[in-house]
Enzyme design. Structure first.
Site, PDB file in Angstrom:
ATOM      1  N   LYS A 198      -4.889   2.156  -0.120  1.00 42.58           N
ATOM      2  CA  LYS A 198      -5.118   2.241   1.322  1.00 42.58           C
ATOM      3  C   LYS A 198      -4.756   3.598   1.907  1.00 42.58           C
ATOM      4  CE  LYS A 198      -6.120  -1.011   3.553  1.00 42.58           C
ATOM      5  NZ  LYS A 198      -7.458  -1.459   3.979  1.00 42.58           N
TER       6      LYS A 198
ATOM      7  N   MET B  53      -3.113   7.582  12.569  1.00 41.40           N
ATOM      8  CA  MET B  53      -4.119   7.939  11.554  1.00 41.40           C
ATOM      9  C   MET B  53      -5.080   9.017  12.051  1.00 41.40           C
ATOM     10  SD  MET B  53      -4.898   4.121  10.030  1.00 41.40           S
ATOM     11  CE  MET B  53      -5.004   3.360  11.650  1.00 41.40           C
TER      12      MET B  53
ATOM     13  N   ASP C  35       0.830  -1.199   0.000  1.00 37.98           N
ATOM     14  CA  ASP C  35       0.000   0.000   0.000  1.00 37.98           C
ATOM     15  C   ASP C  35       0.867   1.253   0.000  1.00 37.98           C
ATOM     16  OD1 ASP C  35      -0.730  -0.978   3.331  1.00 37.98           O
ATOM     17  OD2 ASP C  35       0.717   0.547   2.754  1.00 37.98           O
TER      18      ASP C  35
END
Length: 496
Positions: A282, A395, A260
């Site tokens: 992703k 994230m 990814d």
């Protein structure tokens, strides 16, 4: 990469060496060992030529070469005592269409000569693209001491059996796996120990067994598909130097790599060169393939008999959805291995001088994700708002304003130190420090785009003293602000 590394077959081919000194002698000696037919052009030859003067493939012309002398030569080497003559003869060879190497003059070279570790037929070449030949020689010296001469015998054994293996195992994948098993197993051990007869016998037996396993004989053209497997490998936060030895080993065995956007090019370049590459995206909220399709892809590729490298940033079991993927593999009886990686919080903290725990600041560290299945995640704030604790948020960059505000709403001190580490461990790493009340605005000003880790806690005050990376300097002196807001940092007024 400035130069393409290749190995030339010069057996029986005409080569010119211009010069009669020590460097020219060393070049000539090497060319003769490789089977070249060498003509040395020089009025006189140095004593270093004495040992090779009677070699049948060496001819001495006691004069300068003419254009006709260089026509049809496979290669030309120039090593005279005069820089001007070096330039002249280099240009002469180039006009004749002959690739030329001029000693210690990389700007005049069509190709350069690497430092060589010779374990014939195994050869290791080390090149710095002309930047530092001395460094190349230093690396050669280290490799000379770590690669036993027995590796040459092992390479010779493989060479003697190569045609036989190709005849018995028609599938390229089956042949590659056979050689991997042989070299990593008893045959390799026997050859390296100098027991050539036993190694030969063991290799014959291994070939017979492999041919039987794959349903192959001289007369059959059918082969069973080799058994597939999935390697779930953590690639770490970005710096290729943080890969584990096991990760590198599995990366070199892969038939196909599924990766990814978090995988750095420097890491991807370490995967087996012939492996097929499949990008699955992703990015947050932007998946090239949905997770369910990625899982199905892994199953399909493994059922085709391929060794599948599922390469993930950080550690696959820390917010990497690795657990979901191996659940699917296990349900379909697909063999798999899991190779941990350095998780992003650990790598980013280490490279930015922010220890996640510290005796004077934090005796606990909590890892949480700021991104849930449907966007912003509802965190367990009671667990996060604990004394002498560091919180690392994965994230969370897209929700930084909401996260910082929520910390304050839940009772955290707006002056509690916080930081964002962007592109951690990579060459373009950037660190922005501030407080819960100021960090979001400073990150917007710095235009950070991620991937990023958010770190909350008084350990952030150590960044100014311990930083080894690159920081984005905020408008105010963060270190002074933070220490003023938290004098004697361990006595923070609001625990997190």
């Amino acid at each position: 990469m400035r130069h393409l590394p290749i190995c030339l077959d010069i057996e029986g081919k005409p080569i010119a060496v211009i010069g009669g000194g020590v460097v020219a002698a060393r070049r000539t000696e090497l060319l003769l060992r490789a089977g070249g037919r060498v003509t040395a052009f020089a009025p006189e030859l140095a004593p270093d030529f004495v040992a090779i003067l009677d070699h049948p493939n060496l001819r001495h012309e006691p004069r300068d070469p003419t254009p006709a002398d260089l026509e049809g030569r496979a290669l030309c080497f120039v090593a005279t005592p005069s820089p001007d003559r070096d330039e002249t003869f280099g240009a002469l060879a180039r006009r004749a269409g002959v690739p030329v190497n001029v000693a210690d003059r990389p700007e005049l070279c069509d190709f350069i000569m690497p430092a060589i570790v010779d374990r014939d037929p195994l050869i290791v070449a080390i090149s710095t693209s002309g930047a530092s030949p001395i460094l190349g020689r230093m690396l050669k010296a280290r490799l000379e001491s770590t690669i036993p001469a027995a590796y040459g015998r092992l390479a010779g054994l493989v060479g003697r059996f190569r045609d036989r293996v190709r005849d018995r195992l028609s599938s390229p994948a089956a042949r590659r796996r056979f050689w991997e098993d042989v070299l990593d197993g008893a045959v390799g051990d026997l050859a390296l120990a100098g027991n050539d007869r036993a190694a030969d016998a063991s290799l014959r037996a291994a070939l017979e067994q492999a041919a039987a396993t794959h349903g192959e004989t001289h007369g059959e053209g059918h082969a069973l598909a080799p058994r597939g497997e999935v390697y779930l490998v953590g690639a770490g936060p970005g710096d290729p130097d943080l890969l584990t030895f096991r990760a590198l080993r599995l990366m070199q065995k892969a038939d196909v790599v599924v990766y990814d956007r978090l995988i750095d090019d420097g890491v991807l370049n370490l995967v087996r060169r012939e492996a097929e590459r499949i990008f699955v995206g992703k990015a947050p909220g932007q998946h090239t393939l949905p997770q369910a399709e990625i899982c199905s892809l892994l199953v399909r590729l493994a059922r085709e008999g391929k060794r599948v490298l599922r390469l993930k940033g950080g550690d696959p079991f820390l917010f990497g959805r690795g657990g979901e993927e191996i659940e699917v593999l296990a349900a379909h009886a697909i063999p798999f291995q899991v190779c941990p990686g350095i998780t992003a919080a650990s790598g980013c903290a280490a490279y930015s001088g922010i220890p996640l725990t510290h005796r004077d600041h934090a005796q606990a560290c909590v890892f949480v994700t700021g991104h849930g299945r449907d966007g912003f995640v509802d965190l367990d704030w009671q667990a996060l708002l604990q004394p002498r604790q560091t919180v690392a948020i994965y994230m969370g960059l897209a929700h930084l304003d909401d996260l910082m505000a929520e910390f304050i709403v839940r009772g955290a001190d707006p002056d509690l130190p916080a930081a964002v580490v962007d592109n951690g461990t990579r060459a373009d790493q950037a660190v922005v420090t501030g407080t819960l009340g100021t960090l979001a605005a400073k990150v917007r000003e710095a235009a950070l785009r991620g991937p990023a880790i958010i770190i909350v806690g008084t350990v952030v005050t150590l960044h100014g003293r311990l930083n080894r990376g690159t920081s984005v300097q905020p408008a105010l002196d963060d270190a002074g602000d933070l220490l003023a807001a938290h004098p004697g940092a361990p006595a923070a007024t609001c625990p997190v």
